[in-house]
Design an enzyme around this catalytic site. Structure first.
Site, PDB file in Angstrom:
ATOM      1  N   GLU A   1       0.826  -1.215   0.000  1.00 20.99           N
ATOM      2  CA  GLU A   1       0.000   0.000   0.000  1.00 20.99           C
ATOM      3  C   GLU A   1       0.859   1.263   0.000  1.00 20.99           C
ATOM      4  O   GLU A   1       0.826   2.038   0.951  1.00 20.99           O
ATOM      5  CB  GLU A   1      -0.881   0.006   1.257  1.00 20.99           C
ATOM      6  CG  GLU A   1      -1.808  -1.185   1.344  1.00 20.99           C
ATOM      7  CD  GLU A   1      -2.487  -1.319   2.696  1.00 20.99           C
ATOM      8  OE1 GLU A   1      -3.520  -2.001   2.759  1.00 20.99           O
ATOM      9  OE2 GLU A   1      -1.982  -0.764   3.701  1.00 20.99           O
ATOM     10  N   PRO A   2       1.648   1.478  -1.036  1.00 19.50           N
ATOM     11  CA  PRO A   2       2.492   2.673  -1.040  1.00 19.50           C
ATOM     12  C   PRO A   2       1.673   3.943  -1.264  1.00 19.50           C
ATOM     13  O   PRO A   2       0.815   3.979  -2.149  1.00 19.50           O
ATOM     14  CB  PRO A   2       3.442   2.428  -2.220  1.00 19.50           C
ATOM     15  CG  PRO A   2       2.702   1.517  -3.133  1.00 19.50           C
ATOM     16  CD  PRO A   2       1.775   0.690  -2.284  1.00 19.50           C
ATOM     17  N   GLY A   3       1.910   4.937  -0.458  1.00 19.74           N
ATOM     18  CA  GLY A   3       1.292   6.246  -0.666  1.00 19.74           C
ATOM     19  C   GLY A   3       2.381   7.236  -1.055  1.00 19.74           C
ATOM     20  O   GLY A   3       2.488   7.678  -2.204  1.00 19.74           O
ATOM     21  N   ARG A   4       3.256   7.502  -0.076  1.00 21.99           N
ATOM     22  CA  ARG A   4       4.346   8.458  -0.277  1.00 21.99           C
ATOM     23  C   ARG A   4       5.193   8.122  -1.502  1.00 21.99           C
ATOM     24  O   ARG A   4       5.568   9.016  -2.274  1.00 21.99           O
ATOM     25  CB  ARG A   4       5.233   8.421   0.976  1.00 21.99           C
ATOM     26  CG  ARG A   4       6.314   9.473   1.016  1.00 21.99           C
ATOM     27  CD  ARG A   4       7.338   9.156   2.122  1.00 21.99           C
ATOM     28  NE  ARG A   4       6.724   8.709   3.340  1.00 21.99           N
ATOM     29  CZ  ARG A   4       6.461   9.486   4.390  1.00 21.99           C
ATOM     30  NH1 ARG A   4       6.764  10.762   4.346  1.00 21.99           N
ATOM     31  NH2 ARG A   4       5.915   8.983   5.482  1.00 21.99           N
TER      32      ARG A   4
ATOM     33  N   TYR B   1       7.271  16.324  12.462  1.00 22.78           N
ATOM     34  CA  TYR B   1       8.169  15.156  12.457  1.00 22.78           C
ATOM     35  C   TYR B   1       9.637  15.536  12.326  1.00 22.78           C
ATOM     36  O   TYR B   1      10.478  14.655  12.124  1.00 22.78           O
ATOM     37  CB  TYR B   1       7.856  14.241  11.254  1.00 22.78           C
ATOM     38  CG  TYR B   1       6.413  13.893  11.045  1.00 22.78           C
ATOM     39  CD1 TYR B   1       5.696  13.175  11.999  1.00 22.78           C
ATOM     40  CD2 TYR B   1       5.758  14.253   9.868  1.00 22.78           C
ATOM     41  CE1 TYR B   1       4.381  12.831  11.774  1.00 22.78           C
ATOM     42  CE2 TYR B   1       4.445  13.907   9.642  1.00 22.78           C
ATOM     43  CZ  TYR B   1       3.754  13.200  10.604  1.00 22.78           C
ATOM     44  OH  TYR B   1       2.446  12.858  10.376  1.00 22.78           O
TER      45      TYR B   1
ATOM     46  N   ARG C   1       4.836  18.916   8.153  1.00 24.41           N
ATOM     47  CA  ARG C   1       5.733  17.777   8.432  1.00 24.41           C
ATOM     48  C   ARG C   1       7.034  18.179   9.127  1.00 24.41           C
ATOM     49  O   ARG C   1       7.565  17.431   9.928  1.00 24.41           O
ATOM     50  CB  ARG C   1       6.027  17.000   7.143  1.00 24.41           C
ATOM     51  CG  ARG C   1       4.770  16.383   6.529  1.00 24.41           C
ATOM     52  CD  ARG C   1       5.054  15.388   5.428  1.00 24.41           C
ATOM     53  NE  ARG C   1       5.722  14.203   5.945  1.00 24.41           N
ATOM     54  CZ  ARG C   1       7.005  13.974   5.872  1.00 24.41           C
ATOM     55  NH1 ARG C   1       7.797  14.846   5.259  1.00 24.41           N
ATOM     56  NH2 ARG C   1       7.534  12.899   6.395  1.00 24.41           N
TER      57      ARG C   1
ATOM     58  N   CYS D   1       1.712  32.526  12.979  1.00 27.81           N
ATOM     59  CA  CYS D   1       2.116  33.149  14.235  1.00 27.81           C
ATOM     60  C   CYS D   1       2.632  32.106  15.211  1.00 27.81           C
ATOM     61  O   CYS D   1       1.960  31.792  16.206  1.00 27.81           O
ATOM     62  CB  CYS D   1       0.946  33.909  14.824  1.00 27.81           C
ATOM     63  SG  CYS D   1       0.767  35.446  13.962  1.00 27.81           S
ATOM     64  N   GLU D   2       3.773  31.551  14.903  1.00 34.68           N
ATOM     65  CA  GLU D   2       4.314  30.496  15.725  1.00 34.68           C
ATOM     66  C   GLU D   2       5.765  30.291  15.313  1.00 34.68           C
ATOM     67  O   GLU D   2       6.047  30.140  14.124  1.00 34.68           O
ATOM     68  CB  GLU D   2       3.485  29.228  15.461  1.00 34.68           C
ATOM     69  CG  GLU D   2       3.823  28.113  16.351  1.00 34.68           C
ATOM     70  CD  GLU D   2       2.696  27.088  16.474  1.00 34.68           C
ATOM     71  OE1 GLU D   2       1.499  27.413  16.316  1.00 34.68           O
ATOM     72  OE2 GLU D   2       3.063  25.941  16.743  1.00 34.68           O
TER      73      GLU D   2
ATOM     74  N   TYR E   1       1.416  13.853   2.117  1.00 35.34           N
ATOM     75  CA  TYR E   1       1.168  14.334   3.481  1.00 35.34           C
ATOM     76  C   TYR E   1       1.448  15.833   3.665  1.00 35.34           C
ATOM     77  O   TYR E   1       1.784  16.266   4.762  1.00 35.34           O
ATOM     78  CB  TYR E   1       1.981  13.500   4.500  1.00 35.34           C
ATOM     79  CG  TYR E   1       1.691  12.030   4.386  1.00 35.34           C
ATOM     80  CD1 TYR E   1       0.444  11.516   4.731  1.00 35.34           C
ATOM     81  CD2 TYR E   1       2.650  11.137   3.894  1.00 35.34           C
ATOM     82  CE1 TYR E   1       0.160  10.162   4.595  1.00 35.34           C
ATOM     83  CE2 TYR E   1       2.369   9.783   3.747  1.00 35.34           C
ATOM     84  CZ  TYR E   1       1.125   9.305   4.099  1.00 35.34           C
ATOM     85  OH  TYR E   1       0.852   7.969   3.965  1.00 35.34           O
TER      86      TYR E   1
HETATM   87  N1  LLP Z   1      -1.198   1.560   4.709  1.00 28.84           N
HETATM   88  C1  LLP Z   1      -1.513   1.853   5.972  1.00 28.84           C
HETATM   89  C2  LLP Z   1      -2.323   0.921   6.751  1.00 28.84           C
HETATM   90  C3  LLP Z   1      -1.055   3.048   6.542  1.00 28.84           C
HETATM   91  O1  LLP Z   1      -1.361   3.334   7.808  1.00 28.84           O
HETATM   92  C4  LLP Z   1      -0.271   3.931   5.767  1.00 28.84           C
HETATM   93  C5  LLP Z   1       0.209   5.184   6.318  1.00 28.84           C
HETATM   94  C6  LLP Z   1       0.009   3.583   4.434  1.00 28.84           C
HETATM   95  C7  LLP Z   1      -0.457   2.381   3.940  1.00 28.84           C
HETATM   96  C8  LLP Z   1       0.806   4.458   3.528  1.00 28.84           C
HETATM   97  O2  LLP Z   1       2.074   4.704   4.006  1.00 28.84           O
HETATM   98  P1  LLP Z   1       3.178   5.432   3.067  1.00 28.84           P
HETATM   99  O3  LLP Z   1       3.532   4.444   1.980  1.00 28.84           O
HETATM  100  O4  LLP Z   1       2.570   6.656   2.507  1.00 28.84           O
HETATM  101  O5  LLP Z   1       4.285   5.721   4.008  1.00 28.84           O
HETATM  102  N2  LLP Z   1       1.816  11.642   8.000  1.00 28.84           N
HETATM  103  C9  LLP Z   1       3.040  10.856   8.068  1.00 28.84           C
HETATM  104  C10 LLP Z   1       2.862   9.485   7.504  1.00 28.84           C
HETATM  105  C11 LLP Z   1       1.759   8.735   8.180  1.00 28.84           C
HETATM  106  C12 LLP Z   1       1.506   7.424   7.540  1.00 28.84           C
HETATM  107  C13 LLP Z   1       0.270   6.818   8.091  1.00 28.84           C
HETATM  108  N3  LLP Z   1      -0.073   5.582   7.487  1.00 28.84           N
HETATM  109  C14 LLP Z   1       4.132  11.607   7.325  1.00 28.84           C
HETATM  110  O6  LLP Z   1       3.856  12.696   6.829  1.00 28.84           O
HETATM  111  O7  LLP Z   1       5.255  11.171   7.252  1.00 28.84           O
END
Ligand code: LLP
Length: 469
Positions: free
Chosen positions: A318-321, A366, A362, A393-394, A423
């Site tokens: 499940e790649p998002g990033r 983070y 981010r 303002c921070e 993100y």
């Molecule tokens: N699958 C599940 C169940 C997840 O919880 C996540 C991310 C993904 C897939 C996708 O992960 P990715 O491939 O995008 O890393 N806001 C944070 C990242 C939080 C990720 C939460 N879950 C950031 O900006 O680094």
């Protein structure tokens, strides 16, 4: 998040954080193709993306703006689909989702991971094939579950006993049998270069292998005729470069699958290893290619399953990033520049841009690192230690904590920040009533607004006392 360790340069060791790229750039205008969207280049000093200059694009679409290279995003999606040819790739929409992206993801043959009713609504509005949707979330409401069932989503990933009961009742009342995965907490936590194989499980997601909790969850699913156990799921972290954490997670899932076969006589059909694959934010970040990741993960699961005498399950990731992150850059306009004298006499240039923590939380949240460069021109002025800050303002409103910018950086210059596709817009806020920027996709010289810029009027319309309804 992705901090690279480099030795401190002698002149600036007192100014810059110890663990940070410190050497002044040899060419501050250079574009590292491993960090910037694939089509980004410079012509006569001006940055271009998808065949358009950022000066034109900001003149037309305003600033700040997210500029997304459509071919780059599609190319990454395609590479994942190819690398996982006999497996499933669900794009994690939480990284960034709008109907255009959902349609590109569908075109490229991927599935979609949604984790809220809102993300499901975007998928439905885009006409995303529901059978290719996987629905996540540790607290899906009955309304969200019902919508998922009615939409006909392919998989629902179960995260709690309450949810198992709730979904079983709802599916039964709709006369449906729903395919589900049980989310297992495997005791692995991975980030960037490290993973912990005995991660504490003091967190909200999933069913722990420890204490037989996950085994109980499976028993509960198998006892519910309206649910069909389609497999197991695990997600071990984010921005991961080291694949060993996936290996340990997969091995633990396979052990669990063996226990399920022994107890129930069932073969686990699917193993979803979640997302978390890392990308390059700064020089020195060196993620694996989708091909390497595919080969490695498929091999890990195949070997572990065969060794255990199991049928090899169908893998999912499940790649998002890794799909959307590198495709996009943010362009800001610089409003003010201050040279601040620090203790010891060193100086830091504070460069304020027209956005900040409302469009990129981010860095504040983070400690994330980013790469930036002047976008409207190059400069031969000496590079100086700089910090890119927002307009909120921070004092924690920092976009790029430590970087080098030309000493003549001035108000009116455009500044581009790389790898802001994941993100950033999806976690944007209206802090200080700052409207969220537009997202503009660029391809072959054509720019298309895929998320329009918010206006102050949009925000006032949420306020019943404003008289703007
Ligand atoms: N699958 C599940 C169940 C997840 O919880 C996540 C991310 C993904 C897939 C996708 O992960 P990715 O491939 O995008 O890393 N806001 C944070 C990242 C939080 C990720 C939460 N879950 C950031 O900006 O680094």
């Amino acid at each position: 998040m992705s901090r690279s360790a480099h030795p401190a340069g002698p002149r600036h060791a007192d100014v810059l954080a110890e663990l940070h790229p410190l050497n002044p750039p040899t060419d501050p205008g250079a574009i590292d193709p491993s960090i910037w969207p694939a089509s980004v280049n410079r012509v006569e000093g001006v940055l271009r993306i998808g065949g358009r200059s950022v000066t034109e694009l900001t003149a037309e679409h305003g600033s700040p703006v997210f500029l997304l290279d459509e071919d780059d995003l599609r190319g990454r999606a395609r590479s994942y689909a190819q690398a996982f040819a006999n497996a499933d790739v669900f794009y994690a929409g939480k990284a960034f989702l709008c109907t255009a992206v959902a349609r590109w993801i569908a075109d490229e043959g991927l599935g979609l991971d949604v984790c809220s009713g809102g993300e499901l609504a975007v998928a439905s509005a885009a006409g995303f094939p529901p059978e290719r949707i996987a629905m996540h979330g540790n607290n899906k409401s009955s309304i969200e579950l019902r919508r998922a069932l009615e939409a006909g989503v392919g998989l629902i990933i179960l995260d709690s006993f309450d949810e198992i009961d709730r979904l079983a009742t709802l599916a039964d009342s709709l006369g449906r049998q729903q395919d589900v995965l049980v989310r297992v907490t495997v005791g692995v936590e991975a980030h960037t270069h490290e993973f912990i194989a005995t991660a504490h499980e003091d967190q909200k997601f999933g069913f722990s292998l420890r204490g037989g909790v996950a085994a109980d969850a499976v028993r509960r699913v198998l006892a519910s005729p309206a649910l069909r156990l389609a497999g197991l799921h695990s997600h071990i972290g984010s921005q991961i470069f080291d694949l060993d954490g996936f290996q340990v997670a997969a091995a633990r899932l396979v052990d669990f699958a063996v226990a399920l076969r022994d107890e129930h006589g069932i073969e686990v059909e699917r193993l979803d290893l979640g997302g978390g694959l890392g990308i390059a934010y700064v020089a020195g970040d060196d993620p694996h290619s989708p091909k390497e990741i595919g080969e490695r993960l498929l091999d890990i699961v195949a070997r572990a399953s065969r060794a255990a005498g199991l049928n090899v399950p169908r893998i999912a990731v499940e790649p998002g990033r890794a799909i959307v992150g590198p495709s996009t850059m943010t362009v800001y306009e610089i409003g003010t520049v201050k040279s601040i004298e620090l203790d010891g006499g060193a100086r830091r240039l504070y460069v304020s841009v027209d956005g900040g923590m409302s469009d990129n939380i981010r860095t504040a949240l983070y400690d994330a690192d980013y790469t930036c460069t002047l976008a409207n021109r190059t400069s031969t002025a000496e590079p100086v230690v700089a910090r890119v800050v927002g307009k909120h303002c921070e004092s924690g409103d920092i976009v790029v904590r430590d970087t080098w910018l030309p000493a003549d950086t001035r108000p009116g210059d455009l500044l581009a920040i790389a790898a802001t596709g994941a993100y950033c817009h999806s976690m944007a806020s209206n802090y200080n009533h700052v409207p969220r920027p537009a997202v503009v996709a660029v391809q072959d010289g054509v720019a298309t607004v895929i998320v329009r810029r918010e206006t102050e009027d949009d925000l006032l319309r949420l306020d019943p006392g404003s008289g703007r309804q």
